[in-house]
Design a protein around this motif. Structure first.
Motif, mmCIF file in Angstrom:
data_model
loop_
_atom_site.group_PDB
_atom_site.id
_atom_site.type_symbol
_atom_site.label_atom_id
_atom_site.label_comp_id
_atom_site.label_asym_id
_atom_site.label_seq_id
_atom_site.Cartn_x
_atom_site.Cartn_y
_atom_site.Cartn_z
ATOM 1 N N VAL A 49 0.846 -1.197 0.000
ATOM 2 C CA VAL A 49 0.000 0.000 0.000
ATOM 3 C C VAL A 49 0.882 1.247 0.000
ATOM 4 O O VAL A 49 0.588 2.222 -0.707
ATOM 5 C CB VAL A 49 -0.955 -0.003 1.219
ATOM 6 C CG1 VAL A 49 -1.698 1.314 1.334
ATOM 7 C CG2 VAL A 49 -1.935 -1.156 1.111
ATOM 8 N N GLN A 50 1.979 1.222 0.726
ATOM 9 C CA GLN A 50 2.882 2.373 0.776
ATOM 10 C C GLN A 50 3.457 2.683 -0.609
ATOM 11 O O GLN A 50 3.571 3.850 -0.993
ATOM 12 C CB GLN A 50 4.026 2.134 1.776
ATOM 13 C CG GLN A 50 3.586 2.046 3.215
ATOM 14 C CD GLN A 50 3.114 0.639 3.620
ATOM 15 O OE1 GLN A 50 3.062 -0.294 2.816
ATOM 16 N NE2 GLN A 50 2.738 0.496 4.879
ATOM 17 N N GLU A 53 0.744 4.280 -2.681
ATOM 18 C CA GLU A 53 0.547 5.672 -2.278
ATOM 19 C C GLU A 53 1.633 6.574 -2.862
ATOM 20 O O GLU A 53 1.345 7.674 -3.346
ATOM 21 C CB GLU A 53 0.518 5.791 -0.754
ATOM 22 C CG GLU A 53 -0.731 5.213 -0.129
ATOM 23 C CD GLU A 53 -0.664 5.136 1.382
ATOM 24 O OE1 GLU A 53 0.443 5.209 1.975
ATOM 25 O OE2 GLU A 53 -1.741 4.989 1.997
ATOM 26 N N LYS A 54 2.887 6.121 -2.851
ATOM 27 C CA LYS A 54 3.982 6.917 -3.416
ATOM 28 C C LYS A 54 3.836 7.052 -4.932
ATOM 29 O O LYS A 54 4.181 8.078 -5.513
ATOM 30 C CB LYS A 54 5.344 6.317 -3.064
ATOM 31 C CG LYS A 54 5.816 6.693 -1.687
ATOM 32 C CD LYS A 54 5.960 8.223 -1.591
ATOM 33 C CE LYS A 54 6.449 8.659 -0.239
ATOM 34 N NZ LYS A 54 6.558 10.121 -0.130
ATOM 35 N N ASP A 57 1.274 9.719 -5.346
ATOM 36 C CA ASP A 57 1.908 11.018 -5.038
ATOM 37 C C ASP A 57 2.753 11.500 -6.212
ATOM 38 O O ASP A 57 2.736 12.676 -6.570
ATOM 39 C CB ASP A 57 2.804 10.903 -3.800
ATOM 40 C CG ASP A 57 2.031 10.652 -2.513
ATOM 41 O OD1 ASP A 57 0.793 10.849 -2.508
ATOM 42 O OD2 ASP A 57 2.671 10.260 -1.516
#
Length: 71
Positions: A49-50, A53-54, A57
């Motif tokens: 998930v991280q 998300e990046k 972004d």
């Protein structure tokens, strides 16, 4: 855009196999935006998930760069 998202860009050549590589071959530069590469092309391939998300972004930052360039 990648730096603005808090990441360090990594320039690396990858072999074909993506739509972007075909478009680049035809004269339209098309970088691959990362989506994570854990156990790539295996039955255990996954993305955190991280990392997702990046990636989002980075895409948001890329759009902002384009808007500033156009404006």
């Amino acid at each position: 855009a990648i730096k603005n998202a808090g990441l360090t860009p990594k320039h690396d050549i990858i072999r074909g196999g993506t739509d972007g590589s075909r478009l680049s071959f035809m004269g339209l530069p098309c970088p691959n935006i990362f989506t994570g590469m854990m156990a790539i092309h295996s039955r255990h391939e996954f993305i955190s998930v991280q990392d997702m998300e990046k990636s989002v972004d980075t895409l948001v930052e890329l759009v902002q760069v384009w808007v500033k360039h156009e404006g």
